[in-house]
Scaffold this motif. Structure first.
Motif, mmCIF file in Angstrom:
data_model
loop_
_atom_site.group_PDB
_atom_site.id
_atom_site.type_symbol
_atom_site.label_atom_id
_atom_site.label_comp_id
_atom_site.label_asym_id
_atom_site.label_seq_id
_atom_site.Cartn_x
_atom_site.Cartn_y
_atom_site.Cartn_z
ATOM 1 N N PHE A 1 0.779 -1.166 0.024
ATOM 2 C CA PHE A 1 -0.022 0.023 -0.017
ATOM 3 C C PHE A 1 0.921 1.237 0.130
ATOM 4 C CE2 PHE A 1 -2.289 3.451 2.168
ATOM 5 C CZ PHE A 1 -3.278 3.472 1.518
ATOM 6 N N CYS A 2 0.648 2.205 -0.741
ATOM 7 C CA CYS A 2 1.318 3.507 -0.834
ATOM 8 C C CYS A 2 0.277 4.601 -0.752
ATOM 9 C CB CYS A 2 1.994 3.545 -2.181
ATOM 10 S SG CYS A 2 2.496 5.031 -2.570
ATOM 11 N N SER A 3 0.467 5.350 0.392
ATOM 12 C CA SER A 3 -0.520 6.427 0.520
ATOM 13 C C SER A 3 0.076 7.711 0.030
ATOM 14 C CB SER A 3 -0.792 6.609 1.906
ATOM 15 O OG SER A 3 0.372 7.070 2.679
ATOM 16 N N ALA A 4 -0.674 8.675 0.181
ATOM 17 C CA ALA A 4 -0.230 10.185 -0.376
ATOM 18 C C ALA A 4 0.953 10.517 0.463
ATOM 19 C CB ALA A 4 -1.286 11.097 -0.153
ATOM 20 N N ALA A 5 1.074 10.105 1.929
ATOM 21 C CA ALA A 5 2.346 10.297 2.544
ATOM 22 C C ALA A 5 3.530 9.850 2.040
ATOM 23 C CB ALA A 5 2.056 9.921 4.072
ATOM 24 N N CYS A 6 3.169 8.388 1.750
ATOM 25 C CA CYS A 6 4.266 7.749 0.708
ATOM 26 C C CYS A 6 4.890 8.555 -0.250
ATOM 27 C CB CYS A 6 3.983 6.391 0.402
ATOM 28 S SG CYS A 6 5.084 5.345 -0.717
ATOM 29 N N LEU A 7 4.163 8.861 -1.114
ATOM 30 C CA LEU A 7 4.258 9.376 -2.451
ATOM 31 C C LEU A 7 5.105 10.781 -2.229
ATOM 32 C CD1 LEU A 7 3.786 9.776 -5.480
ATOM 33 C CD2 LEU A 7 1.588 10.937 -4.877
ATOM 34 N N ASN A 8 4.690 11.554 -1.175
ATOM 35 C CA ASN A 8 5.322 13.014 -0.721
ATOM 36 C C ASN A 8 6.705 12.533 -0.519
ATOM 37 O OD1 ASN A 8 5.444 15.494 -0.043
ATOM 38 N ND2 ASN A 8 5.287 15.031 2.225
ATOM 39 N N MET B 1 -0.151 1.302 -6.437
ATOM 40 C CA MET B 1 0.773 2.543 -6.436
ATOM 41 C C MET B 1 0.565 3.151 -7.823
ATOM 42 S SD MET B 1 4.718 2.517 -5.702
ATOM 43 C CE MET B 1 5.531 3.997 -5.630
ATOM 44 N N ALA B 2 0.429 2.198 -8.921
ATOM 45 C CA ALA B 2 0.402 2.962 -10.248
ATOM 46 C C ALA B 2 -0.974 3.772 -10.384
ATOM 47 C CB ALA B 2 0.233 1.706 -11.155
ATOM 48 N N LEU B 3 -2.184 3.380 -9.466
ATOM 49 C CA LEU B 3 -3.133 4.348 -9.505
ATOM 50 C C LEU B 3 -3.041 5.552 -8.829
ATOM 51 C CD1 LEU B 3 -6.067 4.719 -10.152
ATOM 52 C CD2 LEU B 3 -6.620 3.453 -8.170
ATOM 53 N N VAL B 4 -2.241 5.402 -7.667
ATOM 54 C CA VAL B 4 -1.636 6.673 -6.955
ATOM 55 C C VAL B 4 -1.022 7.727 -7.803
ATOM 56 C CG1 VAL B 4 -0.496 7.740 -5.102
ATOM 57 C CG2 VAL B 4 -2.120 5.816 -4.678
ATOM 58 N N LEU B 5 -0.318 6.892 -8.541
ATOM 59 C CA LEU B 5 0.642 7.912 -9.527
ATOM 60 C C LEU B 5 0.125 8.495 -10.689
ATOM 61 C CD1 LEU B 5 3.862 5.715 -9.517
ATOM 62 C CD2 LEU B 5 3.698 7.480 -8.569
#
Length: 147
Positions: free
Chosen positions: A59-66, A91-95
């Motif tokens: 799982f990759c949240s916005a905090a991870c992305l930041n 993660m691809a979806l978040v990106l």
């Protein structure tokens, strides 16, 4: 049961440092991810490229992305290529939703390519929107994100 964030650092090809990221990367584990990325960039000898291997990331949240964006910026300022590999569906979806899939150099889940000699490193003047890439990798690989 929630899976904690696990980080493991290793060297790949000469000049390439890989930070393997596994488990859950969210607000609660963001400081651990930040510390791992900072250490991977700061440890001597300084790498020519840092690869964040996300193949074990559940799982990759916005905090991870930041944190990944922060590390990418720090790497660029030091002339270090920064690449994400092993990006899963979530993660691809978040990106894609945050349009950062156009910012990161994203490659397949495999051993990263060899960087150039230090004298030819990128220093932030002519690479386009993605910043420095890991040289020697076919350009088609840098844009592939799983659907």
């Amino acid at each position: 049961m929630r899976s904690a964030l696990r980080l493991s650092m290793r060297s790949a090809a000469p000049g390439v440092r890989v930070l393997e990221v596994a488990g859950q990367a969210d607000f609660e584990t963001g400081s651990l991810l930040r510390a791992g990325l900072v250490q991977a960039l700061a440890e001597l000898p300084e790498p020519d490229a840092l690869v964040a291997d996300c193949s074990g990331l559940e799982f990759c949240s916005a905090a991870c992305l930041n944190e990944l964006l922060r590390a990418r910026k720090a790497a660029m300022l030091r002339g270090i290529a920064f690449r994400l590999t092993g990006v899963g569906r979530q993660m691809a979806l978040v990106l894609r939703l945050t349009e950062t899939d156009t910012v990161f150099d994203v490659g397949p889940a495999r051993e990263p390519c060899t960087p150039p000699a230090r004298a030819t490193r990128w220093y932030g003047t002519a690479s386009g929107p993605r910043g420095p890439t890991v040289p020697g990798c076919p350009s088609g690989e840098t844009t592939s994100v799983p659907s």
